[in-house]
Design a protein around this motif. Structure first.
Motif, PDB file in Angstrom:
ATOM      1  N   ASP A 161      -2.621  10.244  -4.728  1.00  0.00           N
ATOM      2  CA  ASP A 161      -1.349   9.337  -4.303  1.00  0.00           C
ATOM      3  C   ASP A 161       0.186   9.062  -5.163  1.00  0.00           C
ATOM      4  O   ASP A 161       0.857   8.823  -5.277  1.00  0.00           O
ATOM      5  N   ILE A 162      -0.584   9.705  -6.717  1.00  0.00           N
ATOM      6  CA  ILE A 162       0.706   9.949  -7.673  1.00  0.00           C
ATOM      7  C   ILE A 162       2.314  10.408  -7.586  1.00  0.00           C
ATOM      8  O   ILE A 162       2.425   9.865  -7.528  1.00  0.00           O
ATOM      9  N   ARG A 163       1.979  10.784  -6.471  1.00  0.00           N
ATOM     10  CA  ARG A 163       2.559  12.550  -6.236  1.00  0.00           C
ATOM     11  C   ARG A 163       3.972  11.960  -5.198  1.00  0.00           C
ATOM     12  O   ARG A 163       5.303  11.538  -5.555  1.00  0.00           O
ATOM     13  N   VAL A 164       3.233  11.130  -4.223  1.00  0.00           N
ATOM     14  CA  VAL A 164       4.079  10.672  -3.088  1.00  0.00           C
ATOM     15  C   VAL A 164       4.692   9.208  -4.331  1.00  0.00           C
ATOM     16  O   VAL A 164       5.625   8.891  -3.568  1.00  0.00           O
ATOM     17  N   MET A 165       3.963   9.054  -4.560  1.00  0.00           N
ATOM     18  CA  MET A 165       4.554   6.911  -5.066  1.00  0.00           C
ATOM     19  C   MET A 165       5.472   7.510  -6.140  1.00  0.00           C
ATOM     20  O   MET A 165       6.532   6.143  -6.359  1.00  0.00           O
TER      21      MET A 165
END
Length: 308
Positions: A161-165
């Motif tokens: 999730d961290i990559r997208v966010m």
């Protein structure tokens, strides 16, 4: 005999693959939207069409640089500082223990000196991840509640999730800045003056109209990009975090305390709000904010945790 997946359920590896795809979708959409905006400006001014290609190449380079530098930008915006186990023993030790249980590499640990309890994770993958907590979170939660919040953030790392966010934060910020620049330049800069001298004001009027439309549409596009970071990721991280720390009630209590705390998070803004475990811009209530809110209702999250 293996049981069939429950209808409507989310398989963790499917979610990870979807998050990886979403990163590239966001970057392509970002380049396409802004290149289109530049094309409108170039055509309105009668400038050489080659400027559109130059702008497109520059935006592609910016998107690729953002992929590698986005987490550093987010950390700089937040104002957090990195800490070691010697400085914050309880916090860093719990991150280490959870990483061992989850099979994750140890992320870098940061503290944001703010009295409002909150936390977020950032980075482009588990090997380049960061966990950030506020001073208020360390002071106001019980140890088991702190561990549950950290498990939630580590789940964002494991689920990619961290990559997208993080990518969404940097790209959205540039969209809003460029929109504001075009609007200001049209009213106060040389574009309006040149247009009024050379075209009797017609070209300037068209440019003003385009800039106003861009200024209105760009923030909506930016919010749509953040909305693409689905609310489902928070439900997934809640469930994964509860399983990791083996204590869903602790995460439910932590969310209750974070939501009930009256202190505003000074470092948060609309570009980074979607990163946090709980929306820090709670005081900005409006129809559009609720429509594009990337956080699901806190009451529903707590209910689902207590039903586990």
């Amino acid at each position: 005999m293996a049981s069939a997946p429950v209808p409507g359920s989310i398989l963790i590896y499917d979610r990870i693959a979807a998050n990886r795809r979403m990163t590239w979708v966001l970057m392509v959409a970002f380049v396409a939207v802004l290149t289109g905006l530049v094309a409108l400006i170039v055509l309105a001014l009668g400038l050489p069409v080659g400027f559109i290609g130059i702008a497109g190449i520059a935006l592609i380079i910016y998107a690729l640089v953002s992929y590698f530098a986005a987490s550093s930008i987010v950390l700089s915006i937040s104002g957090a500082h990195e800490v070691t186990k010697e400085q914050e023993w309880e916090y860093v030790r719990r991150v280490e223990n959870l990483c061992i249980g989850a099979g994750l590499p140890m992320p870098r640990t940061w503290v944001l000196e703010d009295s409002a309890p909150n936390a977020f994770a950032t980075g482009r993958d588990p090997q380049h991840a960061h966990v950030v907590v506020t001073r208020g979170l360390l002071q106001k939660l019980e140890p088991i509640e702190l561990e549950a919040v950290l498990a939630h953030e580590l789940s964002h790392i494991a689920n990619y999730d961290i990559r997208v966010m993080t990518i969404a934060t940097v790209l959205v910020g540039l969209v809003v800045l460029l929109s504001d620049f075009f609007l200001r330049w049209t009213y106060w800069g040389a574009g309006a003056r040149r247009g009024s001298r050379g075209r009797g004001g017609g070209g300037a009027a068209l440019l003003v109209l385009l800039a106003v439309v861009a200024a209105i549409l760009a923030p909506l596009v930016a919010q749509a990009l953040k909305f693409a970071v689905s609310r489902q990721r928070e439900y997934l991280a809640d469930a994964s975090g509860a399983l990791l720390c083996r204590h869903p009630e602790a995460l439910a209590r932590a969310l209750e305390k974070i939501a009930a705390d009256p202190e505003p998070l000074e470092a948060a803004n609309k570009a980074t709000a979607h990163l946090y475990i709980y929306n820090p811009l709670r005081e900005h209530q409006s129809f559009l904010n609720n429509l594009f809110n990337t956080h699901p209702p806190i009451e529903e999250r707590i209910r689902l945790l207590r039903s586990m």
